[in-house]
Design a protein around this motif. Structure first.
Motif, PDB file in Angstrom:
ATOM      1  N   ALA B  31       0.846  -1.188   0.000  1.00  0.00           N
ATOM      2  CA  ALA B  31       0.000   0.000   0.000  1.00  0.00           C
ATOM      3  C   ALA B  31       0.880   1.236   0.000  1.00  0.00           C
ATOM      4  O   ALA B  31       1.799   1.342   0.820  1.00  0.00           O
ATOM      5  CB  ALA B  31      -0.868   0.025   1.254  1.00  0.00           C
ATOM      6  N   MET B  37      -4.047   2.230   1.912  1.00  0.00           N
ATOM      7  CA  MET B  37      -4.055   1.285   3.032  1.00  0.00           C
ATOM      8  C   MET B  37      -5.347   0.486   3.161  1.00  0.00           C
ATOM      9  O   MET B  37      -5.318  -0.719   3.425  1.00  0.00           O
ATOM     10  CB  MET B  37      -3.725   2.015   4.335  1.00  0.00           C
ATOM     11  N   ALA B  40      -5.445  -2.035   0.236  1.00  0.00           N
ATOM     12  CA  ALA B  40      -4.520  -3.149   0.474  1.00  0.00           C
ATOM     13  C   ALA B  40      -5.067  -4.106   1.526  1.00  0.00           C
ATOM     14  O   ALA B  40      -4.923  -5.323   1.417  1.00  0.00           O
ATOM     15  CB  ALA B  40      -3.162  -2.610   0.917  1.00  0.00           C
ATOM     16  N   HIS B  41      -5.721  -3.537   2.537  1.00  0.00           N
ATOM     17  CA  HIS B  41      -6.282  -4.345   3.618  1.00  0.00           C
ATOM     18  C   HIS B  41      -7.338  -5.318   3.067  1.00  0.00           C
ATOM     19  O   HIS B  41      -7.270  -6.526   3.284  1.00  0.00           O
ATOM     20  CB  HIS B  41      -6.872  -3.406   4.663  1.00  0.00           C
ATOM     21  N   LEU B  42      -8.288  -4.784   2.313  1.00  0.00           N
ATOM     22  CA  LEU B  42      -9.347  -5.641   1.748  1.00  0.00           C
ATOM     23  C   LEU B  42      -8.796  -6.639   0.739  1.00  0.00           C
ATOM     24  O   LEU B  42      -9.207  -7.803   0.725  1.00  0.00           O
ATOM     25  CB  LEU B  42     -10.455  -4.794   1.099  1.00  0.00           C
ATOM     26  N   GLU B  45      -7.011  -9.551   2.442  1.00  0.00           N
ATOM     27  CA  GLU B  45      -7.975 -10.512   2.981  1.00  0.00           C
ATOM     28  C   GLU B  45      -8.612 -11.337   1.858  1.00  0.00           C
ATOM     29  O   GLU B  45      -8.742 -12.552   1.958  1.00  0.00           O
ATOM     30  CB  GLU B  45      -9.076  -9.764   3.754  1.00  0.00           C
ATOM     31  N   TYR B  46      -8.980 -10.679   0.789  1.00  0.00           N
ATOM     32  CA  TYR B  46      -9.677 -11.355  -0.314  1.00  0.00           C
ATOM     33  C   TYR B  46      -8.795 -12.426  -0.953  1.00  0.00           C
ATOM     34  O   TYR B  46      -9.248 -13.533  -1.250  1.00  0.00           O
ATOM     35  CB  TYR B  46     -10.088 -10.322  -1.362  1.00  0.00           C
ATOM     36  N   ASN B  48      -6.241 -13.762   0.452  1.00  0.00           N
ATOM     37  CA  ASN B  48      -5.620 -14.547   1.516  1.00  0.00           C
ATOM     38  C   ASN B  48      -4.093 -14.398   1.507  1.00  0.00           C
ATOM     39  O   ASN B  48      -3.349 -15.365   1.646  1.00  0.00           O
ATOM     40  CB  ASN B  48      -6.024 -16.021   1.392  1.00  0.00           C
ATOM     41  N   ILE B  49      -3.660 -13.196   1.313  1.00  0.00           N
ATOM     42  CA  ILE B  49      -2.235 -12.854   1.317  1.00  0.00           C
ATOM     43  C   ILE B  49      -1.915 -12.124   2.615  1.00  0.00           C
ATOM     44  O   ILE B  49      -2.473 -11.061   2.888  1.00  0.00           O
ATOM     45  CB  ILE B  49      -1.888 -11.956   0.098  1.00  0.00           C
ATOM     46  N   ARG B  50      -1.049 -12.714   3.408  1.00  0.00           N
ATOM     47  CA  ARG B  50      -0.670 -12.074   4.670  1.00  0.00           C
ATOM     48  C   ARG B  50       0.463 -11.070   4.467  1.00  0.00           C
ATOM     49  O   ARG B  50       0.732 -10.247   5.336  1.00  0.00           O
ATOM     50  CB  ARG B  50      -0.240 -13.126   5.700  1.00  0.00           C
ATOM     51  N   VAL B  52       1.123  -8.203   3.400  1.00  0.00           N
ATOM     52  CA  VAL B  52       0.593  -6.883   3.057  1.00  0.00           C
ATOM     53  C   VAL B  52       1.458  -5.850   3.766  1.00  0.00           C
ATOM     54  O   VAL B  52       1.556  -5.856   4.997  1.00  0.00           O
ATOM     55  CB  VAL B  52      -0.886  -6.733   3.464  1.00  0.00           C
ATOM     56  N   TYR B  53       2.093  -5.004   2.976  1.00  0.00           N
ATOM     57  CA  TYR B  53       3.052  -4.042   3.506  1.00  0.00           C
ATOM     58  C   TYR B  53       2.602  -2.634   3.158  1.00  0.00           C
ATOM     59  O   TYR B  53       1.665  -2.430   2.402  1.00  0.00           O
ATOM     60  CB  TYR B  53       4.432  -4.310   2.880  1.00  0.00           C
ATOM     61  N   SER B  54       3.317  -1.664   3.704  1.00  0.00           N
ATOM     62  CA  SER B  54       3.065  -0.294   3.255  1.00  0.00           C
ATOM     63  C   SER B  54       4.398   0.374   2.968  1.00  0.00           C
ATOM     64  O   SER B  54       5.469  -0.110   3.369  1.00  0.00           O
ATOM     65  CB  SER B  54       2.269   0.495   4.296  1.00  0.00           C
TER      66      SER B  54
END
Lengths: 150, 150
Positions: B31, B37, B40-42, B45-46, B48-50, B52-54
């Motif tokens: 993100a 942000m 990227a969050h949604l 989750e959709y 199923n990727i953990r 997730v960075y910014s």
């Protein structure tokens, strides 16, 4: 386990509630990814703080079969004095304890406080501010809405 | 400038639209903070990727008065092969161009692609996927909802 769907409207109302509780000035926000990212996004906008960061954690079992949390992608906080760490839920508390430990070791002069939407009484640590006690599984909108019919 | 309020429901529908467009497998999401942000969050989750960075950017004028973008808090991507970079809007494109430049220099073997909700035709770069063209100021829900009466 009993489930509770947590829609955007509840998130908005609870985030508003958090802003009314938080009687502290901070200059930076760290989201514990992924769960804290939407909350950090709205809070950053609300407080007009551009210093919105994220941090990652991964849970694993170490050689003694104890659950451990590894913290990575630690943001630069050299300009920060007071940092609000946010997450969606403080469940066991393992993640928050480890994030605080790592950040306080790395930035001993920075003040860290914590906020979450949900908190389980059985957790090892309570956030400084939270809105609701969690007593069932929570289906957050960010986890389920994209899979619902829209 | 004319304004458009962009509520959560539109964000959800447009994010769903993005997932239908994106015909590419990726293992990580970055993100661009703050704007990317929630998206990227949604998406994390959709899919199923953990992972997730910014990433953070700051715009400034350099000594020659040219607008420049500084990129910082670059996530570790040593385990990543294909990374989706997301933002809310590609406006001038300056931020996205600089983020891509820095990431590709640092991780030359990683494939980066980009997605946004909005895109301005006048931007220096088009994202690989986007949903809407921006022709007015957008009041994103994450920027304004906490200040509305609820």
């Amino acid at each position: 386990m009993e489930k509770r769907y947590y829609p955007y409207e509840d998130f908005l109302a609870d985030t508003k509630d958090l802003t009314k509780q938080i009687d502290w000035k901070f200059d930076s926000i760290i989201a514990i990814a992924r769960g804290g990212m939407s909350l950090a996004h709205l809070l950053g906008e609300y407080y007009n703080i551009r210093e919105v960061y994220s941090i990652n954690t991964i849970g694993y079992e170490d050689t003694t079969k104890l659950a451990s949390v590894k913290v990575f992608n630690i943001p630069e906080l050299n300009e920060s004095k007071s940092v609000l760490i946010v997450d969606d839920i403080v469940d066991s508390g393992d993640t928050l304890v480890e994030v605080l430990k790592v950040l306080r070791q790395m930035y001993p002069t920075v003040i860290f406080k914590t906020a979450s939407l949900f908190y389980k009484k059985s957790a090892r640590i309570a956030p400084d501010w939270y809105v609701r006690e969690a007593d069932k599984w929570i289906d957050f909108f960010w986890s389920v809405d994209l899979n619902r019919k829209i």
